[in-house]
Design an enzyme around this catalytic site. Sequence first.
Site, short mmCIF file in Angstrom:
data_model
loop_
_atom_site.label_atom_id
_atom_site.label_comp_id
_atom_site.label_asym_id
_atom_site.label_seq_id
_atom_site.Cartn_x
_atom_site.Cartn_y
_atom_site.Cartn_z
CG HIS A 24 61.90 71.15 65.60
ND1 HIS A 24 62.25 70.50 66.76
CD2 HIS A 24 62.99 71.14 64.80
CE1 HIS A 24 63.52 70.13 66.65
NE2 HIS A 24 63.99 70.50 65.48
CG ASP A 53 66.16 71.50 57.71
OD1 ASP A 53 67.36 71.69 57.52
OD2 ASP A 53 65.71 70.58 58.40
N1 CMC Z 1 52.76 70.84 57.63
C1 CMC Z 1 51.45 70.65 57.91
N2 CMC Z 1 51.00 70.08 59.04
C2 CMC Z 1 51.92 69.68 59.93
C3 CMC Z 1 53.30 69.85 59.72
C4 CMC Z 1 53.71 70.45 58.51
N3 CMC Z 1 55.00 70.65 58.27
N4 CMC Z 1 53.97 69.36 60.78
C5 CMC Z 1 53.05 68.90 61.62
N5 CMC Z 1 51.82 69.08 61.12
C6 CMC Z 1 50.54 68.78 61.78
C7 CMC Z 1 50.28 67.28 61.83
O1 CMC Z 1 49.55 66.85 60.69
C8 CMC Z 1 49.51 67.16 63.12
O2 CMC Z 1 48.18 67.58 62.85
P1 CMC Z 1 46.94 66.91 63.67
O3 CMC Z 1 47.18 67.25 65.10
O4 CMC Z 1 45.74 67.54 63.07
O5 CMC Z 1 47.04 65.42 63.40
C9 CMC Z 1 50.13 68.21 64.02
O6 CMC Z 1 50.69 69.20 63.14
C10 CMC Z 1 51.23 67.65 64.92
O7 CMC Z 1 52.11 66.98 64.07
P2 CMC Z 1 53.08 65.81 64.51
O8 CMC Z 1 53.38 64.95 63.33
O9 CMC Z 1 52.55 65.20 65.75
O10 CMC Z 1 54.37 66.61 64.87
P3 CMC Z 1 55.69 65.92 65.20
O11 CMC Z 1 56.23 66.67 66.34
O12 CMC Z 1 55.57 64.46 65.33
O13 CMC Z 1 56.52 66.14 63.84
C11 CMC Z 1 57.99 67.03 62.30
C12 CMC Z 1 57.55 67.01 63.76
C13 CMC Z 1 59.25 67.89 62.20
C14 CMC Z 1 58.38 65.59 61.82
C15 CMC Z 1 56.85 67.58 61.42
O14 CMC Z 1 56.48 68.86 61.87
C16 CMC Z 1 57.19 67.60 59.94
O15 CMC Z 1 57.01 66.59 59.26
N6 CMC Z 1 57.71 68.77 59.43
C17 CMC Z 1 58.12 68.85 58.06
C18 CMC Z 1 59.46 68.20 57.91
C19 CMC Z 1 60.57 69.06 58.47
O16 CMC Z 1 60.65 70.25 58.21
N7 CMC Z 1 61.50 68.43 59.21
C20 CMC Z 1 62.69 69.09 59.73
C21 CMC Z 1 62.72 69.16 61.19
S1 CMC Z 1 64.03 70.26 61.74
C22 CMC Z 1 65.48 69.40 61.42
C23 CMC Z 1 66.03 68.78 62.65
O17 CMC Z 1 66.23 69.47 63.67
O18 CMC Z 1 66.31 67.56 62.56
#
Ligand code: CMC
Length: 431
Positions: free
Chosen positions: A309, A366
């Site tokens: 998240h 989700d």
């Molecule tokens: N599976 C595997 N690796 C992940 C995931 C995941 N779901 N989410 C983040 N990572 C890794 C990412 O690759 C990165 O690794 P590294 O540091 O080695 O590069 C690290 O964790 C940090 O990731 P980030 O992209 O900087 O995290 P973020 O805060 O920008 O992204 C997110 C948050 C929700 C977009 C992401 O976790 C994601 O894509 N999750 C899956 C989609 C999802 O479930 N979204 C719903 C969010 S809840 C609904 C809402 O409240 O709107």
Amino acid sequence: MEHTAVLKIDDKEYSLPVMVGTEGEKAVDNRKLRAASGFMSYDQGYGNTCSCESSITYLDGENGVLRHRGYPIEQLAEHSDFVETAYLIIYGDLPNAARRKEFGLYLRQTAAIEPQMEKIFEGYPKNAPPMAMLSSIVASLAAHYPHLATNNFEKDLVNFDQAAAMAISKIRTIAALIYRYQRGLPAIPPRQELPFCDNFLHMMYSDPDKDYQSAPEVARALNLLLLLHADHEQNCSTSTVRMVGSSAANLFTSLSAGICALSGPLHGGANVAVIQMLQNIHDEGDDGTRFIQAAKSGDKSHRLMGFGHAVYRNFDPRAKIIGKACEDLLNKLGIKDPLLDIARKLEQAALREDYFIARKLYPNVDFYSGIIMRALGIPVNMFTVIFAIGRTPGWIANWREVAADARGRIYRPRQLYVGPLPRDYVEMARR
Ligand code: CMC
């Protein structure tokens, strides 16, 4: 304690005021920095930027805290319902009996769709994406009710109670109509005497000659699902609603923009992606082990959907509530869903893996909401629409804050230009 912030750039120092929220959150106010120094601040995606002051929702991502108007989400989930929580979020306090009744009456009176509006549906192909239909039909509310949508804050606030109730009630009705239209089923009008969620189930599932009898646990689960989505601070869609609203755009137009923002797979569409992921794992005969290995590669195309998240870094309090509700509902309805078993396995496996622990990745709301919706008979392509019904009160409350803020200004971030330097136009023949 008084805080001071001093920014030193080269040999010059700039004092910046510090703002403190009611929960002790601190922010350096850099609104005047550019004028004083020529420097802007850079924060791609606004991850560490407060775009506004708000008194609606408090979210502490490190400690998994979510409160609406001061009330913990756990207490609201246990004792309140969607309509009461919607009122709380929009108006700032729990309603007394008279206000609750009045609000309920408004919702009931505004539930039906004008015959003229029903014609809009016929302009769409039957297989149109439901979120595309929802956003455009909600935008059309401004055309059907121009007196509630004048694009003038003062006038729109006078009619706010009616517009707000209409938005909540009609978005639910439009959602049910989209479901029926796509299946070639006749529209079922709302029934005045039914509570909010029962009325939705009635409009979705009744036949013209036979009323749908919803089991109480079905309406309860839907209520909880909507309540848990009712607001979530400055997420992508809510910020969009505020941004659009800041131009003095009316409530319906701003809500339509919020629905568009919600449709993306990284925001509201994640619940769809979760079910698709679980289904693929199931179809491939994987118990989740292979998928977890792929998710650890860091490759974005193999993300474990429903995990991680942008703000919660420990746990999503909504996920705890919904995970339990999901299991209870399936038990009560006697449903055995193999996808729930895979979800549980994935969760347990991921929570043991260093990759997920190090990055503080936990299930979000989700991860289980899709399984509940499947149990309620809601098709996958309607999942995000259900999320939109739930999020509407939060969007409305945020629009109202923008509209009522006498000191407010249009949202207009800056950018760091990294394009070409000035160059002279070249005639086509010489390119
Ligand atoms: N599976 C595997 N690796 C992940 C995931 C995941 N779901 N989410 C983040 N990572 C890794 C990412 O690759 C990165 O690794 P590294 O540091 O080695 O590069 C690290 O964790 C940090 O990731 P980030 O992209 O900087 O995290 P973020 O805060 O920008 O992204 C997110 C948050 C929700 C977009 C992401 O976790 C994601 O894509 N999750 C899956 C989609 C999802 O479930 N979204 C719903 C969010 S809840 C609904 C809402 O409240 O709107």
